[in-house]
Every structure is written in C-alpha cells, then in structure tokens.
Design an enzyme around this catalytic site. Sequence first.
Site, mmCIF file in Angstrom:
data_model
loop_
_atom_site.group_PDB
_atom_site.id
_atom_site.type_symbol
_atom_site.label_atom_id
_atom_site.label_comp_id
_atom_site.label_asym_id
_atom_site.label_seq_id
_atom_site.Cartn_x
_atom_site.Cartn_y
_atom_site.Cartn_z
ATOM 1 N N HIS A 274 35.074 55.774 -9.500
ATOM 2 C CA HIS A 274 36.185 54.935 -9.059
ATOM 3 C C HIS A 274 36.056 53.502 -9.575
ATOM 4 O O HIS A 274 37.034 52.902 -10.008
ATOM 5 C CB HIS A 274 36.223 54.949 -7.524
ATOM 6 C CG HIS A 274 37.380 54.202 -6.946
ATOM 7 N ND1 HIS A 274 38.665 54.687 -6.978
ATOM 8 C CD2 HIS A 274 37.444 53.007 -6.331
ATOM 9 C CE1 HIS A 274 39.466 53.817 -6.399
ATOM 10 N NE2 HIS A 274 38.767 52.794 -5.992
ATOM 11 N N TYR B 252 34.759 53.615 -14.084
ATOM 12 C CA TYR B 252 35.537 54.299 -15.124
ATOM 13 C C TYR B 252 34.611 54.964 -16.147
ATOM 14 O O TYR B 252 34.910 54.999 -17.333
ATOM 15 C CB TYR B 252 36.501 53.323 -15.811
ATOM 16 C CG TYR B 252 37.584 52.813 -14.894
ATOM 17 C CD1 TYR B 252 38.835 53.419 -14.859
ATOM 18 C CD2 TYR B 252 37.358 51.743 -14.043
ATOM 19 C CE1 TYR B 252 39.831 52.969 -13.997
ATOM 20 C CE2 TYR B 252 38.350 51.289 -13.176
ATOM 21 C CZ TYR B 252 39.576 51.904 -13.162
ATOM 22 O OH TYR B 252 40.551 51.464 -12.313
ATOM 23 N N LYS C 197 50.793 45.949 -10.903
ATOM 24 C CA LYS C 197 49.772 46.986 -11.095
ATOM 25 C C LYS C 197 50.038 48.147 -10.147
ATOM 26 O O LYS C 197 50.509 47.940 -9.027
ATOM 27 C CB LYS C 197 48.394 46.399 -10.811
ATOM 28 C CG LYS C 197 47.237 47.330 -11.200
ATOM 29 C CD LYS C 197 45.919 46.637 -10.870
ATOM 30 C CE LYS C 197 44.720 47.489 -11.168
ATOM 31 N NZ LYS C 197 43.498 46.819 -10.731
ATOM 32 N N GLU D 1 48.157 51.589 -8.398
ATOM 33 C CA GLU D 1 46.810 52.070 -8.091
ATOM 34 C C GLU D 1 46.891 53.245 -7.121
ATOM 35 O O GLU D 1 47.798 53.311 -6.300
ATOM 36 C CB GLU D 1 46.031 50.927 -7.449
ATOM 37 C CG GLU D 1 44.538 51.049 -7.594
ATOM 38 C CD GLU D 1 43.856 49.722 -7.262
ATOM 39 O OE1 GLU D 1 43.321 49.091 -8.175
ATOM 40 O OE2 GLU D 1 43.878 49.323 -6.088
ATOM 41 N N HIS E 188 45.621 55.782 -4.013
ATOM 42 C CA HIS E 188 44.863 55.869 -2.771
ATOM 43 C C HIS E 188 45.020 57.292 -2.254
ATOM 44 O O HIS E 188 45.437 57.525 -1.120
ATOM 45 C CB HIS E 188 45.338 54.821 -1.752
ATOM 46 C CG HIS E 188 44.210 54.116 -1.078
ATOM 47 N ND1 HIS E 188 44.184 53.842 0.270
ATOM 48 C CD2 HIS E 188 43.038 53.641 -1.556
ATOM 49 C CE1 HIS E 188 43.053 53.210 0.564
ATOM 50 N NE2 HIS E 188 42.349 53.079 -0.516
ATOM 51 N N HIS F 102 42.846 60.223 -1.985
ATOM 52 C CA HIS F 102 41.997 60.963 -1.045
ATOM 53 C C HIS F 102 42.048 60.412 0.376
ATOM 54 O O HIS F 102 42.187 61.182 1.327
ATOM 55 C CB HIS F 102 40.570 61.053 -1.597
ATOM 56 C CG HIS F 102 40.504 61.875 -2.849
ATOM 57 N ND1 HIS F 102 39.776 61.492 -3.952
ATOM 58 C CD2 HIS F 102 41.107 63.029 -3.178
ATOM 59 C CE1 HIS F 102 39.943 62.404 -4.921
ATOM 60 N NE2 HIS F 102 40.738 63.342 -4.460
ATOM 61 N N ARG G 170 46.541 42.729 -2.584
ATOM 62 C CA ARG G 170 45.476 41.712 -2.753
ATOM 63 C C ARG G 170 45.134 41.483 -4.226
ATOM 64 O O ARG G 170 44.766 40.384 -4.623
ATOM 65 C CB ARG G 170 44.231 42.092 -1.947
ATOM 66 C CG ARG G 170 44.352 41.779 -0.468
ATOM 67 C CD ARG G 170 43.003 41.849 0.236
ATOM 68 N NE ARG G 170 42.362 43.148 0.077
ATOM 69 C CZ ARG G 170 42.711 44.253 0.746
ATOM 70 N NH1 ARG G 170 43.689 44.213 1.623
ATOM 71 N NH2 ARG G 170 42.078 45.385 0.545
ATOM 72 N N ASP H 202 39.671 39.530 -4.852
ATOM 73 C CA ASP H 202 39.922 40.256 -3.611
ATOM 74 C C ASP H 202 38.777 41.230 -3.358
ATOM 75 O O ASP H 202 38.035 41.586 -4.267
ATOM 76 C CB ASP H 202 41.234 41.017 -3.692
ATOM 77 C CG ASP H 202 41.178 42.110 -4.739
ATOM 78 O OD1 ASP H 202 40.907 41.787 -5.911
ATOM 79 O OD2 ASP H 202 41.389 43.279 -4.401
ATOM 80 N N GLU I 75 34.057 48.342 3.235
ATOM 81 C CA GLU I 75 35.365 48.141 2.613
ATOM 82 C C GLU I 75 36.384 47.644 3.632
ATOM 83 O O GLU I 75 37.574 47.945 3.542
ATOM 84 C CB GLU I 75 35.823 49.435 1.918
ATOM 85 C CG GLU I 75 34.901 49.799 0.762
ATOM 86 C CD GLU I 75 35.362 50.989 -0.069
ATOM 87 O OE1 GLU I 75 36.392 51.599 0.269
ATOM 88 O OE2 GLU I 75 34.680 51.301 -1.050
ATOM 89 N N GLY J 46 45.928 49.199 -14.752
ATOM 90 C CA GLY J 46 46.234 50.400 -13.986
ATOM 91 C C GLY J 46 44.981 50.970 -13.389
ATOM 92 O O GLY J 46 44.042 50.235 -13.086
#
Lengths: 763, 234
Positions: free
Chosen positions: A61, A64, A108, A110, A112, A114, A133, A286, A330, A555
């Site tokens: 994650h 990359y 951007k 992104e 989420h 899972h 953020r 962030d 997190e 991305g």
Amino acid sequence: MSTPSTHVVDTVENAAATPEREQPYAALGLKTDEYQRIREILGRRPTSGELAMYSVMWSEHCSYKSSKVWLRQFGQKVSPEMTKNLMVGMGENAGVVDIGEGWAVTFKIESHNHPSYVEPFQGAATGVGGIVRDIISMGARPVAVMDALRFGAIDHPDTARVVPGVVSGISFYGNCLGLPNIGGETWFDPIYQANPLVNALAVGVLRHEDLHLANARGVGNKVVLFGARTGGDGIGGASILASESFDEGSGRKRPAVQVGDPFMEKVLIECCLELYRGGLVEGIQDLGAAGISCATSELASNGDGGMHIVLDEVLLRDPTLTAEEILMSESQERMMAVVAPDKLEGFFAVTSKWDVEASVLGEVTGTGRLVIDWKGETIVDVDPRTVAVDGPVYERPVAYPTWIDHVNADSASALPRPAGGAELEAQLLTLLGSANLADKSWVTSQYDKYVLGNTALSYPDDGGMVRVDEGSGLGFALATDANGRYCYLDPYRGAQLALAEAYRNVAATGAVPAAVSDCLNFGSPENPEVMWQFSRAVEGLADGCLQLGIPVTGGNVSFYNQTGDVPIHPTPVVAVLGTIDDVGRRVPSGWQDAGDNLYLLGTTALELDGSAWAGVVHGHLGGLPPAVDLDAEKNLAELLAAAAHEGLLAAAHDLADGGLAIALAEGVLRFGVGARVFLDELIARDGVDLATALFSESSGRVLVAVPREEDVKFTRLCEGRGYPVLRIGVTDSVAALELQGEFTLAVDDLAQTFREPLRTHFA
Amino acid sequence: MPARIGVVTFPGSLDDRDAQRAVRLGGGEPVALWHGDHDLQGVDAIVLPGGFSYGDYLRCGAIAAHSPIMSEVIDAANKGMPVLGICNGFQILVESQLLPGGLIRNDHGDFVCRDQRLRVENASTAWTSGFTEGDEIVIPLKNGEGGYIATEETLDRLEGEGLVAFRYLDVNPNGSLRDIAGLTNELGNVVGLMPHPEHATEPGFGPDMPEAMRSGVDGLTFFQSAVEAVLARV
C-alpha cells in the site's frame, strides 16, 4: 480493562546488544529477505519501533513495490504538451495543474476498498477524509468530492449491508465537511461481491503562490503534530508487536478500521488554510496510512534529511499505547507541519482559535538521520530514505492468461439480436432497468451538491463542474470512468476506453480535458496473470495519455482485490479533469426544449462484445472490446469545446454503456422533454442493423442537441473538422421517446423503469 | 449606507460563505461574525447559516445555542433585529428558544438533498415581505435532521397565530409535522427554515426550474426583504 503495561522499551542500544532476538516480521507482512535487508541497512537488527515503521512503509500500500516498475512509464511517456500546465506531478500528495488566471487545481483519486468491506460506513467515510487531507496538504481549499463505487450483485443479501453503509458513510463525511459531491459512478457485478471498490476523489483550488509541499527543510525548524489526538484505531500490525511482548489480546480488540470525525476535519481545513494565509508553515504533510511513521520519514526524506522526534510529546487519546502503536496508529484528522521557531507563536494562536490541539514533537536536523526518542531513550535511528523512498522493488512474474484467447474468441456478434419494434422496446427497457444503467439518484440525493455555491453541473450530467473564480466564471469539470468488463477482455484497450470515456465526458460538458488521476484496482500481484493485466492496463493508460497529450498527475494502486482466489475484473478507474473559461457555457446531458435537432457525432460499428446489452440481455461476456481511436477522440473533444464556446449546444451526452438507446433515454429523462428519432440514414451509412445502431458501444460518439437557429453553424463546424455527423432526430414537446416506425415509450414509463432498481433494493 | 447583515461562523458552519454571497446579491453588505466573540459589530440583521456546528454533537444546534455570540444574538432578536436561521441555523434558533418545537432525524433515516417546492404562508416577516402569501417557490433542501416536531397544542397555536412561515409542497421530505418547513416569531423579525434560500440566489447555481436548469433565484427575495426591512427602520 487491560492489565498495566509491562512492555519493555526496545532501544537502539538494546537492539545492538541482542542481535539474536526473534522478531515477528512475518506477522507484520515482511518477507524474510526484506527483513534481512533491513538488518543490512541498519547493520543490526531493527528495534521493534523501527520494525513497525519499515513494515508499514514497505507494505504494498505504501511502497508500491509491485507496481513501481510499471508506473515509471507515466513519468517516461511524457511530451512537452503534457507538462506545460503541470505545476506538481506524480509523487507528491496530489498533482497540481495550472488552470490560468493565477489559479491552480489539485485532485486525486484513492481507494479505500478493504476497510469499506469490513466496516462500510467508517471505511467509506475515512476514505473521503483521507483524500481530502491530501488536498489540504498541497495548500489548497478542498471544493468538491466524487466517488467511484463497485459493489456485488444488486440482489445479494450482503450488498444490502455494504451499499447503504458505504453511501451513508460518504454522505456523512462529505456533507459534514461542506464539500459538494459532484458525481461518480455506481456499478454492480458479482465479481466484486466480497471485494467492493470504494474509490474517493477530492479536488481543491489554490492560487499559484499558495502551493505547499511536504518538505522538512531548515535545520532547527520545529515539527508540529496537530489535529485529533492519537488513539488505538487503525492499528493493524502494531498490535502484533504489542502482544508479542506484553499482555496478550489487549491490542487485538482495537478496531483495525479507523473511525472518522468530519467535524474535526472541517475545523482542521479552516485551521490549515488560515495557517497558510499567515505564512506560518514551511512544509506540511497529512497523516494517513502508516501515520507518524509515514509523515516523519517522508517529510525528512523530502527535506534536509534529518529529524529528531520525541514521541512522548504526541498527544494521546489512550495513554496505554506503546511506542510502536503510536508510530503506526492511523487515527484520522491529523496533520504534521514544519514551522520556523519564530513563527511558532503565531502558529499556536491560529490552532487555539480553532480549538485544534497541537504539540511540538521535535525539530529538523542536519544529521541525515530520523531519530525518535521515547521515555528518554532512542528507539529509532534510521536513514529516512531507506524507510520512505528506497523500499523494495519487485519485478513480479507476468503471464499471459491461459483463458483469455478462449474468451476473446467468444464474440457477442453471434448472439441473437432483436428484430422488431416490440422486441427492441422490451430490450431497451430491460437495459434501462438493469442495475448498472438504472437511475443512481437514490445514492446522489444523499449527497449535498449545493454547498459552496459553485456547482455548475453534477449527477446526472456527464461530468461534475465547479466554478473557481466568481468574477470570471473560470472553472473545472471532472469525470471518472472504468469498465471492468472491457478490461477483463483486454486490459490495454479497456484502460484506454476508460480514459477515452472520461475524456469524452469532460469534453461533453464543454470543458477542455487537461489532466488525469487514476486508481488502479486489481487482484493479487503475486498472481502472474493479474500482473499481466496490471502491466497491460498501465501501458494502455500511459500510451493513451501520451497520445491525448494530458498528464497523469497522481493516483493510487490497490492490489489484492479478490474473492477467495478469484480476482476482480481489472478496474482502472480514470478521472479526467478539464478546464472551462466560463462555467456559464456548460452543457447539460439532456435537452430542455422541444424543437432542437439531435445529431450523432461519430460512427457506429458492430461492437457488442462486452456491452451492457450482451451482459444484461444474454448474460454474456466475451470477444474484444470496442476499438479505440484516440486521435479521433481528441478531434471530437476539440469540436465539442468549440461548439460549447460558441453556444451551439443545448445538450451533449456521451455514448457509453447501453449505446445510443440508453443515451437517448437518458437525454429524454434528464428534463422530461421527448424526442423523435429516425435511424434509417445511420443504418445505411454505417452498414449496421437497427439493434446494433441502438446497442453497440462503439467509442468516439456523442449525442448532441442543437437549437434550430444554430444548425448551419454547427454542421459547418463538424464539416470543417472532418468529424462524422448525422441528424438522427428532433426533441419533442410530446413527453415520449419515439423511434419512428418501431416504438414509442412515454417518459413516465421510462422514468418508472429507470428509478425502480435502486429504490427497490435499498430504500 | 447599505444594510449590514452579519453571518455567524461557528466551528462546523458550512454555508456561511454562501450566506455572505447571498447577502451581497440581495443588496446588503455581509459582515463575518465569529461564534467566540461578544461583538455584533453594529450589524442591522443576522444570518445563522447551515452546517454542522460543533459536529452536531449532543443535539443539532444545542452547543452552538450556548456560544458566546448567541447571547448577543438572542438579545438583539428580542429587541426586533431581523434574524434568519437556515437549516442548522434554524436548529440553533429552536435550541435557543427563539422559535418553538424541535427538529429530529428525517423519518426515512437518510440525509436528503433535493429541489424543494414550498408555499409561503406568511409574507409579513422581515425575511418574507417581498413575497405574497400563497406564493409557491423552489428552494434547495439538504439535511439529515429536518423533521419538525412540536406538541399538538403548540402546532395549533402556530397555525392559529399565523407563525408557520413556509410549508412543504408535493413531498414532505423529512416527516415534518403539518408539513412545516419554516417558522417565524410573533414579532416577525425571526425566521427559521430547513431549506436553504442562499442556494437559490444566483442563476446557474440554483435549483432546476421548469424554464431552465439551475436557474431558480426564489431565495434572493429573503435577503432583499431583509435589506428593505432594515432600510425601512432607519
């Protein structure tokens, strides 16, 4: 209650003295060779804190590691045309595009995925929070959100759990932040049953001079953590570390999905913007995945290379947290800033005005090391680049799928096509009432589209559009698209089709496409066939962007999307951003007046493979997706921009899923104004049958409505650009869609079919 | 001198800048007011904007009703200053007991955003004098907790005294009793409603109308009415 901690702090000194101590690296997701590499980098075993940092930062994650070798193409396949308006490219929190008049836009998308399956409401909510953020950290004011969603079968019991949770999570968080939701997509397919996709997009605007980057520069500058307190939420692997060394089980009860507080984030947005206005921050980052581990190592890597942090200074929600847990937490709604010492007082004045808690954790150093202390001892001492930048890179094996030739040979052209008017009418209604083509307003009516007062277009128009400058009317348009069915048949072409569709959607609103962000959702990278799909999709996108002359600005990659061993269809969601001089010239997707001429731009071929028609009517998925001609798409986009600029278009609607039939139905449904359509000339010109004319999904096509008085100008414009155009009907005061000689469908009947599916299943 | 209309920003206010824009489009001069101050800066009228003040923790509007500036707002309202509460602002007015009743979760449970038709029931308030009683208008509505409730006795009194300012038409979007969308007080200076008039003030960015998309500007009348009310007092 947990028992008092007997956790012994694992210091750097201790790590050097106890090289033989076994460490739970495998449970943290590190491979044996990766663990060995960490030992080589450090010249000793890592402390448990360092292990925590490396394990999250070297995760797929964050690092990359499987995709990097392929993503490089986005940086290599670049022309001067693509970079001329690019202020910040890939690699920062979000890309930034110059849109003129001193304004810039950052956006951007992104994933989420899972978390949204485990806990749909919080998973989706924090997906919105995280991407917003990223936008704030570029120095921008967030101004809108969008979301691209994929769920399992609409009638599956678990879909009834996931969909309302995800939608209300996005609604809750986005609405409370005061960001209009301007569009997106919602798809249903059993292939996403136990692995829904929740891709959130955020966009922000800034003046050129307000651009901020995540750099920790200036030795002696202070590192400040502000926003929400740090708690035990969102800790995955850290609980393993904790329970290895002290009381079993206490960490495991903590939620692995983060919990969002949009009120805190809204206050944080206003607080950050006031800090920027006051020139009070040197660098900002962030906190998202990997929390403090990520923020400190990235800030340090991007700056002068050194940072000293005292972890005891972190404000905690739960005082029993261990150092490792604090490093990995997190917890949402947190930011890290680098502040010059003489500006600290001003900084704290702003944070206290907004009732935002802040604490100085340490400072920027010139040592090139990231050093973290805890309870008076050093628990982390690393080169930050080895954590954040120089992680592992894998050349995963790639294999041409064994099944694909067989699937490609099975064309939908062989399927029986409807012949008469009654059968055509019935199939049109079947398509219109199918899950993917049905009305999504049950979803979008839960989102605030009005707040901020600048929304010029939103669902159900082809793209969302937002005004940036109230004086000039300057604005941007955004559309997201992906077709997993096409990508399953051919990931290279499928990715280009997604790009072409998003590009065309933006052009249909009257805007000029300018930049791309993508969210690449795939199965396991350890599956060579999935890796082949990934490599082909990335290649298709990179080649496509080069040909269209628009850059990918950033991305995200999401791997391991699968149900059991079955990977999802490759789903590269492509978001295209366009600019428009004056949003007053925007073009809606449907016509508002009777008496306009309807024109079809582009030509139609027998391209039913992978189509909605093949899927819905015949349950078929095979053959090869429609051909892509990106030069033609570019020509078409320029034509649309010119026509919109001259005010020649009453409506423009991209043809995609369901082909011309669905585009016509949607055009009629947009404002309830009817249409009479005649397709004989089209059938003769393109050499196709009526069913193909209606349901084929050939690309490069747009349906436009042109007021009579602009007719001559419009057809001349098309001739001048050499783009195929044909008049196929007129808009009509009779509230019906009439296909001459075949059928007539009343708007009310269309509307009922269109609205029923989502309301029946979820309302 | 133009009418100076204050717009209060609470932590979590969302439509505050939109209300300022609407004041400007209505011919007034917007003045930003801060929840933590005790200073109304000499404004002539006040808007409590939409949003989720203090995260809507406890109850919507409950914490904001005890903000420092609200003591000044309540005093001014009791002395006749025009005060408009929009959505969360309406909730704050109710929590401050400037208007009766309460607002609860929508009956269907979901947040709803729609272009809402309303009937103007009272056109003699500071914020509605530009309308005619019985006017049908379209104003965007967006809320999760907009269900208006009150005791039967209170509802009868509100109806009897003509204090229902707006009623929902076509669809009751949130289960409000007697289709009540907005109220006024006995003096007619305080008005609260769930729909957002500030989002129907600018062609191109308002609700869809039969004539053209996003062309609705019925909300402008609220702000123009207040400007006139202020000028008439001077």
